[in-house]
Design an enzyme around this catalytic site. Structure first.
Site, PDB file in Angstrom:
ATOM      1  CG  ASP A  12      58.505  -8.000  24.256  1.00 16.00           C
ATOM      2  OD1 ASP A  12      58.807  -7.495  25.074  1.00 16.00           O
ATOM      3  OD2 ASP A  12      58.309  -8.270  23.031  1.00 16.00           O
ATOM      4  N   GLY A  55      61.741  -6.220  25.695  1.00 14.67           N
ATOM      5  CA  GLY A  55      60.673  -4.850  25.092  1.00 14.67           C
ATOM      6  C   GLY A  55      60.576  -5.095  24.047  1.00 14.67           C
ATOM      7  CG  HIS A  56      61.003  -7.071  19.142  1.00 15.00           C
ATOM      8  ND1 HIS A  56      62.554  -8.088  19.840  1.00 15.00           N
ATOM      9  CD2 HIS A  56      60.423  -7.102  18.356  1.00 15.00           C
ATOM     10  CE1 HIS A  56      62.276  -8.093  17.932  1.00 15.00           C
ATOM     11  NE2 HIS A  56      61.337  -7.818  17.925  1.00 15.00           N
TER      12      HIS A  56
HETATM   13  O1  F6P Z   1      59.175 -11.170  22.849  1.00 11.49           O
HETATM   14  C1  F6P Z   1      60.173 -11.321  24.660  1.00 11.49           C
HETATM   15  C2  F6P Z   1      61.091 -10.765  24.151  1.00 11.49           C
HETATM   16  O2  F6P Z   1      61.439 -11.006  25.660  1.00 11.49           O
HETATM   17  C3  F6P Z   1      61.843  -9.626  24.455  1.00 11.49           C
HETATM   18  O3  F6P Z   1      61.399  -8.363  25.371  1.00 11.49           O
HETATM   19  C4  F6P Z   1      62.854  -9.616  23.680  1.00 11.49           C
HETATM   20  O4  F6P Z   1      63.260  -9.093  23.169  1.00 11.49           O
HETATM   21  C5  F6P Z   1      63.249 -11.062  23.468  1.00 11.49           C
HETATM   22  O5  F6P Z   1      62.058 -11.596  23.642  1.00 11.49           O
HETATM   23  C6  F6P Z   1      64.324 -12.210  23.484  1.00 11.49           C
HETATM   24  O6  F6P Z   1      63.781 -13.066  23.018  1.00 11.49           O
HETATM   25  P1  F6P Z   1      64.586 -14.579  23.228  1.00 11.49           P
HETATM   26  O7  F6P Z   1      64.516 -15.598  24.295  1.00 11.49           O
HETATM   27  O8  F6P Z   1      64.911 -15.141  21.554  1.00 11.49           O
HETATM   28  O9  F6P Z   1      65.901 -14.797  23.474  1.00 11.49           O
END
Ligand code: F6P
Length: 357
Positions: free
Chosen positions: A136, A179-180
């Site tokens: 991100d 990218g959250h």
């Molecule tokens: O922080 C990295 C990230 O890939 C973000 O871009 C995304 O919103 C989140 O993690 C997804 O999380 P998870 O792997 O818990 O689904």
């Protein structure tokens, strides 16, 4: 004898292994022998004493390997100070396990949330050195995080592939990028992939402007449009809502993600065929790109040097093309957003890219 612990925490990304290898190779210069412990699955390993002893050999041949040899997990900062289901005090458990192993330092590879916990452990008296990982690129105190460039490559390739089919079919295509809450990945992949519209959380959009851009392209004889949408993109209307009101809206949200809402509005307002592509976790997977291999190795080497010098309580970061050390208390709890008035945004607009604002 020096005793060093390692853990990787939060969502994984490319070059975690390369960064740890960089630390370990540098520790080979220590005058005294170094014992290394790897905590499994992030802070969970430190809480529950799940670790294994590591040797140089564990770090050999992993420069190019994606993921993390230690495993990772998310233990949200919110819950770290609450007891677990058996009443265990997690912070106490982490400090006890650190002291039981007589560690001189714990190396934490993590993103935003993991840095809050790292800073908490520092305040509990633990010697901590951290490395900034995340696709991100939202970590405060560093211009760049490792994993970011590799993810930009993958998201760009997705947009490149969509370009050819979008132009054959004269369609509007949305590519949703991770990218959250920030838009770094979308902005960079969008520009690299030649997206016509880029929607990022830092610049709320108005659907009218998106439709206008599509119609303008139509008039110019460009029958397809590529829209790079950050997973955290938000409309001007929604941006005005309070956190509570927005949460309430999301409870009844009929779409899998914001891209599908935008697609349905474009379809309704233009009658055009719209498709959505979500590369998702692919963006975090695979081998690190050459940039990340070099970058993570450099950060790892500098972290190793801090440990050799006995300098603790820092994140190794990157500012104005220099590797730097940033006090953990300055990093913890802050996100690095894109400034909507930044030069890159102005330049993108000069290139004809619409941000829907
Ligand atoms: O922080 C990295 C990230 O890939 C973000 O871009 C995304 O919103 C989140 O993690 C997804 O999380 P998870 O792997 O818990 O689904």
């Amino acid at each position: 004898m020096k005793r060093i612990g390692f853990l990787t925490s939060g969502g994984d990304c490319q070059a975690l292994n390369a960064a740890m290898r960089g630390v370990v190779k540098t520790l080979e210069h220590a005058e005294e022998p170094v014992e290394m412990y790897g905590f499994m699955d992030g802070y969970k390993g430190l809480i529950y004493g799940d670790f294994r002893m590591l040797t140089d050999r564990d770090f050999s041949g992993i420069l190019t390997r994606g993921g993390t040899i230690l495993g990772t997990s998310r233990v949200p900062f919110k819950t770290i100070q609450e007891p677990d289901e058996n009443g265990l005090n997690k912070v106490e458990a982490m400090t006890q396990n650190y002291h039981k192993l007589k560690l001189d330092c714990l190396v934490v590879l993590g993103g935003n949330g993991s840095h809050k916990t790292a800073n908490l452990l520092r305040k509990e008296g633990l010697n901590i050195v951290t490395l900034p990982k995340t696709i991100d690129n939202d970590l405060w105190g560093t211009d760049m995080t490792f994993g970011f460039q590799s993810a930009v490559d993958i998201a760009t390739e997705a947009i490149d592939c969509i370009h050819t089919t979008a132009s054959s079919h004269s369609r509007v295509f949305i590519v949703e990028v991770m990218g959250h809450k920030v838009g770094w990945l979308t902005l960079n992949a969008g520009m690299a992939g030649g997206a016509d519209i880029i929607l990022i959380p830092e610049i709320p959009y108005d659907i009218k402007n998106i439709v206008e851009k599509i119609e303008e392209r139509d008039k110019e004889g460009k029958a397809f449009t590529i829209i790079a949408v950050a997973e955290g993109a938000i409309s001007k209307e929604d941006a005005k809502l309070s956190k509570k009101e927005y949460q309430k809206k999301l409870e009844k949200y009929p779409f899998p993600s914001v891209s599908y809402e935008i697609a349905s509005m474009i379809q309704e307002k233009t009658g055009r065929e719209v498709r959505v592509t979500v590369p998702g976790h692919m963006q975090r997977g695979g081998s690190p790109c050459p940039y990340d291999r070099v970058f993570a190795s450099r950060l790892g080497a500098e972290a190793g040097k801090l440990i050799l010098d006995g300098e603790y309580g820092f994140m190794v970061g990157y500012k104005n093309r220099e590797i730097i050390k940033v006090p953990l208390e300055e990093v913890a709890g802050k996100l690095k957003y894109i400034d909507p008035s930044a030069r890159i945004i102005k330049e993108a607009k000069l290139l004809g890219i619409s941000f829907g604002d």
